[in-house]
Enzyme design. Structure first.
Site, short mmCIF file in Angstrom:
data_model
loop_
_atom_site.label_atom_id
_atom_site.label_comp_id
_atom_site.label_asym_id
_atom_site.label_seq_id
_atom_site.Cartn_x
_atom_site.Cartn_y
_atom_site.Cartn_z
N GLN A 201 0.83 -1.21 0.00
CA GLN A 201 0.00 0.00 0.00
C GLN A 201 0.86 1.26 0.00
O GLN A 201 1.60 1.49 0.94
CB GLN A 201 -0.89 0.00 1.25
CG GLN A 201 -1.77 -1.22 1.36
CD GLN A 201 -2.52 -1.27 2.69
OE1 GLN A 201 -1.93 -1.14 3.75
NE2 GLN A 201 -3.82 -1.47 2.63
N TYR B 13 -0.12 4.53 0.51
CA TYR B 13 -1.17 5.48 0.88
C TYR B 13 -0.55 6.66 1.62
O TYR B 13 -0.59 7.80 1.18
CB TYR B 13 -2.22 4.85 1.80
CG TYR B 13 -2.85 3.55 1.34
CD1 TYR B 13 -2.71 3.08 0.04
CD2 TYR B 13 -3.63 2.80 2.22
CE1 TYR B 13 -3.32 1.89 -0.36
CE2 TYR B 13 -4.23 1.62 1.82
CZ TYR B 13 -4.06 1.16 0.54
OH TYR B 13 -4.66 -0.01 0.16
N SER B 14 0.02 6.35 2.79
CA SER B 14 0.51 7.40 3.68
C SER B 14 1.71 8.13 3.09
O SER B 14 2.47 7.56 2.29
CB SER B 14 0.93 6.82 5.02
OG SER B 14 -0.10 6.04 5.56
N GLU C 130 -9.73 -2.76 5.34
CA GLU C 130 -8.57 -2.44 6.17
C GLU C 130 -8.94 -2.50 7.65
O GLU C 130 -8.15 -2.85 8.50
CB GLU C 130 -8.08 -1.04 5.78
CG GLU C 130 -6.92 -0.58 6.58
CD GLU C 130 -5.72 -0.23 5.74
OE1 GLU C 130 -5.45 -0.92 4.74
OE2 GLU C 130 -5.05 0.75 6.10
N SER D 141 -5.97 5.64 12.94
CA SER D 141 -5.72 5.64 14.38
C SER D 141 -7.03 5.50 15.15
O SER D 141 -8.12 5.69 14.61
CB SER D 141 -5.05 6.95 14.79
OG SER D 141 -5.98 8.02 14.62
N ASN D 142 -6.90 5.17 16.44
CA ASN D 142 -8.09 5.09 17.30
C ASN D 142 -8.93 6.36 17.20
O ASN D 142 -10.15 6.29 17.15
CB ASN D 142 -7.66 4.91 18.77
CG ASN D 142 -7.09 3.53 19.04
OD1 ASN D 142 -7.05 2.68 18.16
ND2 ASN D 142 -6.65 3.32 20.28
N GLU D 143 -8.25 7.48 17.16
CA GLU D 143 -8.98 8.76 17.11
C GLU D 143 -9.80 8.87 15.82
O GLU D 143 -10.93 9.38 15.83
CB GLU D 143 -8.02 9.94 17.23
CG GLU D 143 -7.41 10.11 18.62
CD GLU D 143 -6.39 9.03 18.97
OE1 GLU D 143 -5.75 8.48 18.04
OE2 GLU D 143 -6.24 8.72 20.16
C1 FAD Z 1 3.30 -0.64 11.59
C2 FAD Z 1 2.68 0.29 10.62
C3 FAD Z 1 2.43 -0.15 9.34
C4 FAD Z 1 1.88 0.72 8.40
N1 FAD Z 1 1.67 0.25 7.14
C5 FAD Z 1 1.25 1.12 6.19
C6 FAD Z 1 1.18 0.72 4.82
O1 FAD Z 1 1.43 -0.43 4.50
N2 FAD Z 1 0.84 1.64 3.90
C7 FAD Z 1 0.54 2.91 4.23
O2 FAD Z 1 0.23 3.68 3.35
N3 FAD Z 1 0.59 3.34 5.52
C8 FAD Z 1 0.96 2.47 6.50
N4 FAD Z 1 1.05 2.90 7.81
C9 FAD Z 1 0.76 4.29 8.10
C10 FAD Z 1 -0.48 4.53 8.93
O3 FAD Z 1 -1.63 4.34 8.15
C11 FAD Z 1 -0.37 5.94 9.52
O4 FAD Z 1 0.69 5.93 10.43
C12 FAD Z 1 -1.64 6.34 10.21
O5 FAD Z 1 -2.69 6.53 9.29
C13 FAD Z 1 -1.44 7.62 11.05
O6 FAD Z 1 -0.89 8.63 10.29
P1 FAD Z 1 0.40 9.43 10.79
O7 FAD Z 1 1.41 8.45 11.19
O8 FAD Z 1 0.72 10.40 9.75
O9 FAD Z 1 -0.08 10.18 12.09
P2 FAD Z 1 -0.90 11.53 12.14
O10 FAD Z 1 -1.99 11.49 11.16
O11 FAD Z 1 0.02 12.67 12.12
O12 FAD Z 1 -1.52 11.41 13.59
C14 FAD Z 1 -0.81 11.76 14.78
C15 FAD Z 1 -1.81 11.82 15.92
O13 FAD Z 1 -2.81 12.81 15.64
C16 FAD Z 1 -4.08 12.25 15.74
N5 FAD Z 1 -5.02 12.87 14.81
C17 FAD Z 1 -4.81 13.13 13.50
N6 FAD Z 1 -5.93 13.65 12.95
C18 FAD Z 1 -6.85 13.72 13.94
C19 FAD Z 1 -8.21 14.13 14.00
N7 FAD Z 1 -8.86 14.61 12.94
N8 FAD Z 1 -8.84 14.04 15.20
C20 FAD Z 1 -8.20 13.56 16.31
N9 FAD Z 1 -6.92 13.16 16.29
C21 FAD Z 1 -6.26 13.22 15.12
C22 FAD Z 1 -3.87 10.77 15.43
O14 FAD Z 1 -4.93 9.99 15.93
C23 FAD Z 1 -2.56 10.51 16.10
O15 FAD Z 1 -2.76 10.26 17.45
C24 FAD Z 1 1.58 2.05 8.75
C25 FAD Z 1 1.81 2.47 10.06
C26 FAD Z 1 2.36 1.62 11.00
C27 FAD Z 1 2.61 2.12 12.38
#
Ligand code: FAD
Lengths: 418, 376
Positions: free
Chosen positions: A132, A134-135, A250, A376-378
């Site tokens: 994926q 995505y991120s 997912e 995330s949980n949020e």
């Molecule tokens: C082990 C692992 C495997 C992964 N595998 C993949 C993969 O295969 N492909 C891929 O594309 N991605 C992958 N990811 C990425 C994952 O989807 C992202 O880490 C996740 O979506 C969170 O995004 P971020 O890390 O940018 O955190 P952020 O989005 O910056 O979030 C940081 C904090 O802010 C909070 N937050 C953000 N927005 C809001 C809101 N609107 N309201 C309340 N709180 C909020 C979040 O809940 C979190 O606590 C992986 C991540 C991990 C840890």
């Protein structure tokens, strides 16, 4: 009798016969989870085994027959998993689940017939693994805020940007990649999904070392990577509807993530830890064990309940799937903490090289993966709050203006919403 | 509550739900109409006509259920009872009917079961005692006499909805282990003292046993070795009480979510604030898990030959008791000041759910019990 009518018992018998005469029994104590990343050799072996399943008609049991699957139901799939539970099965690690789970399912719903004809049989036979994209460094939770750019160049597309956290990308042959195709549209309406071959010129993949010491997820740089219209999944600028499908799977809409059997035995791993430390008489430890077990049991039944709710809906809602995801995101780290408490020094230290011994520590380090990855949980709480409970949305100041403008405004963020 | 309920089950539920809404809406519950003896008797008889008290009794003894799984049917009724904070000894009467059907003497069955099933009489399980938690044999002690009869001494607490015509199933200790007997509430030596209680929707009393004579025919189960029967009764009680709690939780939560949409502060509905939205989402998750675990317990308890009933019921009671208290506390917070007023219904839910959480063993008690059931 056609396959679709074949009853589960008959299928189970067929599966059992094939499994017992074709597969090897799983060695006792094998613990792939504690090991983490699969080696290249393990992936080669997994592909070969997957091929044998495919040839025998046991790959993609719920996938349509026209694309090489078996066209049967979730109950058949479950029967197969039960029958094969004690045998060595193809093990691609996390990226395997991703390939046939969220990616495969989204492709099936949104890919063109030609696209599916080409890709799905290759997936089911183990020839191709997907990951994926995505991120991005600047967009995780806010997936619609990605900045990787796809620009038209004659009859092809050029991809530029970077992706991150892509699990198992170094084992993958293809990536499902989200890119922005219209910068003047609001953020959700300028997105398009592409299938990108991971050996494409201009694509660099680098593993990132995780807190558990392994390097399973990766970062990627896309520099003028060429793709064509044939690689588009869904429609140009309508990528968000594909995303909705992807998120349902997912978040564990299918049976994935939910344990196969109702957990009836009192948390055997935790009891074992308590026994090893001679702490089974300690009331606090007994409470912790039973609490974890009750949560396991409640989660199992929640999973079944939510899967039933999703099956009965005409369009499965990612916000409903969010219940199982949030439950895992909340309870997994709690359970991992409980194991550390129950095990005490036996959980905090272990003989060098002892896979089973390091399991509590690894589970503890990995406990929050499910609280963060795949939403995330949020984000799950937002989804449940707004889309299931119908609570009013937060005021949003980025969803109805051109994405270009969102970027410009965020640079001058003055603390005021709206 | 049960996403897989059959058409027959739904129909039965609909009729029961309408009966409750018409005969005892929340306003009537609040006004305490159920304290009136003649109301209570007629409410019970009408419930009985809808099959409320036959579900744990086999057809051969005049009982029966719609789906064949009596515990599941009863739990679905219990859920709707909980939604409307319905009065009366539903849990107790069913537990006692189940115990008599399973282990009552022929005399006892003939004398009592028809009256329970038809709603002529109610029953209550005298299980709770001061400090006893879920140890249902505590509080009362029985001494045996040469003729096979017994004499009861001691006290039970928080026994629900006792009328003079109520049958009490008294679980107590003897020198050789637990024993049970069925005693009329107006028997010589029984004194019932009404108690004030946190819950305002049911009556609770202390029951003292001062040399109460129990003939051999009134003994339920084999004295000293009726542990499995007691475990079964506890499983039924916990399953039904968990289902009632889930109903009350669902109702309280629905009205709270609506309030969060309607109440405006800082120019927007309070439910749009993430601080509340996330609490409500977590509560909604706990509620969905509570529904799932309550249905699972009911299915298991009601499946013949499934030996996991006591565990499933204890898990449901442990989980729902804590989720229930968390839920009423969260709802209370969402309401702000209005939730602290007598006029508002929120406190009725707070009171009833908290009471239920403590009956027949709270979360901690059931977790310890689970360890013991597992041989730990
Ligand atoms: C082990 C692992 C495997 C992964 N595998 C993949 C993969 O295969 N492909 C891929 O594309 N991605 C992958 N990811 C990425 C994952 O989807 C992202 O880490 C996740 O979506 C969170 O995004 P971020 O890390 O940018 O955190 P952020 O989005 O910056 O979030 C940081 C904090 O802010 C909070 N937050 C953000 N927005 C809001 C809101 N609107 N309201 C309340 N709180 C909020 C979040 O809940 C979190 O606590 C992986 C991540 C991990 C840890």
């Amino acid at each position: 009798m056609t396959d679709t009518q074949m009853d589960v018992d008959q299928f189970r018998a067929e599966a059992r016969a094939w499994i017992t005469s074709n597969l090897e029994r799983r060695p006792a104590g094998a613990d792939a989870e504690a090991r983490g990343v699969r080696t290249d050799e393990e992936i080669v072996a997994a592909r070969a085994l997957q091929r044998r399943l495919f040839d025998a008609g046991f790959a993609g049991i719920t996938y349509p027959a026209e694309y090489g699957g078996r066209g049967l139901t979730a109950a058949h799939e479950r029967a197969f998993r039960e029958e094969s539970a004690d045998f060595v099965m193809p093990d691609f690690g996390a990226v395997g689940g991703v390939t046939v789970g969220p990616i495969g399912r989204s492709l099936l719903e949104h890919g063109s017939p030609e696209f599916l004809q080409w890709h799905i049989p290759r997936i089911l036979s183990g020839e191709t693994i997907w990951c994926q994209f995505y991120s991005e460094p600047e967009a995780g939770s806010d997936l619609a805020g990605i900045r990787t750019r796809a620009t038209r160049d004659g009859d092809q597309w050029l991809l530029n940007g970077s992706k991150i956290w892509s699990t198992g990308a170094f084992h993958a042959n293809w990536a499902m990649c989200l890119a922005r195709t219209d910068w003047d549209a609001p953020k959700h309406r300028g997105l398009t999904w592409f299938a990108v071959p991971t050996n494409a010129p201009g694509l660099t993949i680098r593993p990132i070392t995780q807190i558990n010491g392994t390097a399973e997820f990766c970062e990627e740089f896309l520099d003028e990577v060429v793709v064509t219209d044939a690689d588009i999944i869904g429609e140009v600028n309508h990528g968000w509807s594909v995303t909705q499908t992807m998120l349902v799977y997912e978040r564990g809409a299918g049976e994935s993530g939910v344990s196969l059997m109702e957990p009836r035995e009192l948390a055997p791993d935790l009891v074992e830890l308590a026994r090893r430390g001679g702490r089974t008489d300690d009331p606090a430890i007994r409470q912790a064990i039973a609490r974890a077990h009750v949560a396991d049991y409640a989660q199992f039944h929640l999973g079944a309940r939510i899967a039933a709710r999703l099956r009965s809906a005409s369009t499965p809602d990612p916000a409903v799937a969010a219940y199982s995801k949030l439950a895992r995101g909340v309870y997994t780290p709690l359970r991992a903490r409980a194991a550390i408490e129950i095990g005490g020094s036996d959980a905090l230290t272990w003989p060098e090289g002892d896979d089973a011994g390091q399991r509590p520590a690894i589970d503890y380090l990995n406990g929050r993966i499910v609280s963060i990855a795949a939403g995330s949980n949020e984000m799950q709480r937002n989804g449940i709050g707004e889309r299931v409970l119908g609570l009013p949305r937060e005021p949003s100041f980025d969803s109805s203006i051109p994405f270009n403008e969102v970027l410009r405004k965020s640079r001058g963020w003055n603390g005021r919403v709206g | 509550m049960d996403t897989d309920a059959s058409a027959d089950q739904r129909e039965l539920l609909d009729v029961s739900r309408r009966f409750m809404e018409n005969s005892c809406p929340l306003r009537a519950v609040r006004d305490g109409v159920w304290r009136d003896g003649s109301f209570a008797a007629s409410y019970r008889r009408q419930g009985a006509e809808l099959g409320w008290f036959s579900m744990f009794v086999p057809e051969s003894l005049g009982g029966g259920s719609i789906s064949g799984n009596g515990a599941l049917d009863a739990a679905l009724i219990a859920y709707h009872r909980g939604r409307g904070l319905q009065p009366g000894s539903f849990v107790g009467t069913n537990v006692v009917a189940a115990a008599l059907a399973a282990a009552g003497s022929d005399e006892l069955r003939a004398a009592v079961l028809p009256a329970l099933i038809s709603g002529e009489a109610s029953a209550s399980w005298a299980a709770t005692s001061s400090g006893g938690g879920g140890r249902v044999e505590n509080g009362v002690h029985a001494t045996s006499r040469a003729d096979g009869s017994f004499e009861l001494h001691g006290k039970k607490a928080a026994v629900q909805d006792i009328d003079p015509s109520t049958w009490l199933l008294v679980t107590c200790g003897t020198a050789d282990g637990p024993m049970q007997s069925l005693v009329p509430a107006d028997a010589a030596g029984v004194s019932v003292t009404p108690l004030a209680s946190l819950d305002l929707t049911r009556r609770f009393a202390e029951v003292a046993f001062d040399g109460v004579h129990v003939p051999a025919t009134a003994v339920v189960g084999e004295p000293g070795t009726c542990g499995a029967l007691i475990e079964r009764q506890r499983a039924i009680a916990c399953t039904l009480i968990a289902a009632e709690m889930v109903g009350a939780m669902d109702q309280d939560f629905e009205t709270t979510v609506q309030y969060a949409k309607d109440r405006i502060a800082f120019g927007r509905p309070i439910g749009s604030f993430q601080g509340l939205k996330h609490q409500l989402a977590d509560t909604s998750l706990a509620l969905e898990m509570s529904k799932a675990i309550a249905v699972a317990a009911a299915r298991t308890v009601g499946t013949d030959g499934d030996e996991h009933g006591p565990q499933a019921a204890s898990m449901a009671k442990a989980f729902v008791s804590e989720a229930g208290i968390d839920l009423v506390q969260t709802c209370f917070q969402v309401y702000g000041g209005i939730g602290y007023t007598w006029e508002h219904d929120q406190h009725l839910f707070l009171r009833r759910i908290t009471m239920d959480a403590g009956l027949f063993g709270d979360g901690a008690w059931h977790r310890e019990h689970l360890c013991q059931l597992a041989g730990l």
